[in-house]
Write an enzyme that holds these catalytic residues in place. Structure first.
Site, PDB file in Angstrom:
ATOM      1  N   ASP A   1       9.370   5.659   7.593  1.00 27.65           N
ATOM      2  CA  ASP A   1       8.819   5.190   8.615  1.00 27.65           C
ATOM      3  C   ASP A   1       7.781   6.102   9.416  1.00 27.65           C
ATOM      4  O   ASP A   1       7.891   7.075   9.376  1.00 27.65           O
ATOM      5  CB  ASP A   1      10.000   4.792   9.885  1.00 27.65           C
TER       6      ASP A   1
ATOM      7  N   ASN B   1       0.839  -1.378  -0.098  1.00 28.44           N
ATOM      8  CA  ASN B   1       0.033  -0.124   0.010  1.00 28.44           C
ATOM      9  C   ASN B   1       0.982   1.278   0.164  1.00 28.44           C
ATOM     10  O   ASN B   1       0.650   2.043  -0.762  1.00 28.44           O
ATOM     11  CB  ASN B   1      -0.899  -0.016   1.330  1.00 28.44           C
TER      12      ASN B   1
ATOM     13  N   ARG C   1       1.958  10.942   4.858  1.00 23.91           N
ATOM     14  CA  ARG C   1       2.731  10.631   3.855  1.00 23.91           C
ATOM     15  C   ARG C   1       2.919  11.514   2.965  1.00 23.91           C
ATOM     16  O   ARG C   1       3.929  12.013   2.524  1.00 23.91           O
ATOM     17  CB  ARG C   1       2.665   9.187   3.554  1.00 23.91           C
TER      18      ARG C   1
ATOM     19  N   GLU D   1      15.285  -5.490  10.680  1.00 27.52           N
ATOM     20  CA  GLU D   1      14.615  -5.312  12.027  1.00 27.52           C
ATOM     21  C   GLU D   1      14.423  -3.657  12.521  1.00 27.52           C
ATOM     22  O   GLU D   1      15.707  -3.042  12.313  1.00 27.52           O
ATOM     23  CB  GLU D   1      15.107  -5.968  12.990  1.00 27.52           C
TER      24      GLU D   1
END
Length: 199
Positions: A68, A12, A183, A40
């Site tokens: 992020d 997405n 975003r 990670e």
């Protein structure tokens, strides 16, 4: 044509990135297409997590763009924060995470449900790049009491209510979302940097 690795495996997010970057003469490649494994995310801030993802992807010969982002809820002392994608545990998914948030917010049904969504983007030219380009975006809203029946989004979009729009993010079209989302805001800033980049 310039190539950039999108340092995410979230399909997405990739759709949103490609849509926003379509105005530039850039060939975007997802890290999955190059066989790059996700790294990670073990840092305590969005900035640090975005940086390790970008550095990891840029090892494969092209500049990388990483994201992020997450949901920050005031009454939960910033949760889920950097743990947004795995808030419900190791086997988490969007529905489990949403239900975990709604459960934790039950005691605050008639109280302060203010929240924000925050995004940090990092563009890095190579793994040792000392001057990565960083942009961020934040959108403010409230946590709804239930999941929206209209869901064009992903993540926490279906419970993130926008008072000015009188609807959740999930009720917006992709074009509408890109204009106002955390975003989308971060990407608009990033595009300005990329257009003027000289290094």
């Amino acid at each position: 044509m310039k190539k950039i690795i999108l340092a995410t495996s979230n399909k997405n997010k990739i759709i949103e990135f490609k849509k926003i970057l379509s105005e530039l003469n850039i060939n975007t490649i997802s890290q999955k297409d190059l066989g790059i494994c996700s790294i990670e995310e073990n840092k305590s801030t969005f900035l640090e997590n975005a940086l390790i993802k970008a550095r990891n992807a840029s090892k494969y010969g092209f500049p990388a763009l990483s994201d992020d982002s997450g949901l920050i809820i005031k009454t939960l002392n910033g949760e889920p924060g950097v743990y947004s994608s795995r808030f419900s545990g190791n086997q988490s998914n969007d529905i489990k995470n949403i239900n975990m948030v709604l459960k934790k917010m039950l005691p605050f049904k008639k109280m302060d449900r203010q929240a924000c969504m925050h995004c940090v983007l990092i563009y890095i030219r190579n793994p040792n790049d000392p001057i990565p380009i960083i942009s961020s975006g934040t959108i403010y809203g409230k946590i709804s009491n239930s999941i929206s029946k209209i869901n064009f989004g992903f993540g926490y979009d279906s419970i993130f209510f926008l008072p000015k729009k009188k609807k959740t993010i999930s009720e917006l079209t992709l074009e509408e979302k890109i204009k106002i989302s955390h975003r989308g805001i971060a990407m608009k800033k990033m595009i300005k940097f990329l257009k003027n980049e000289k290094y």
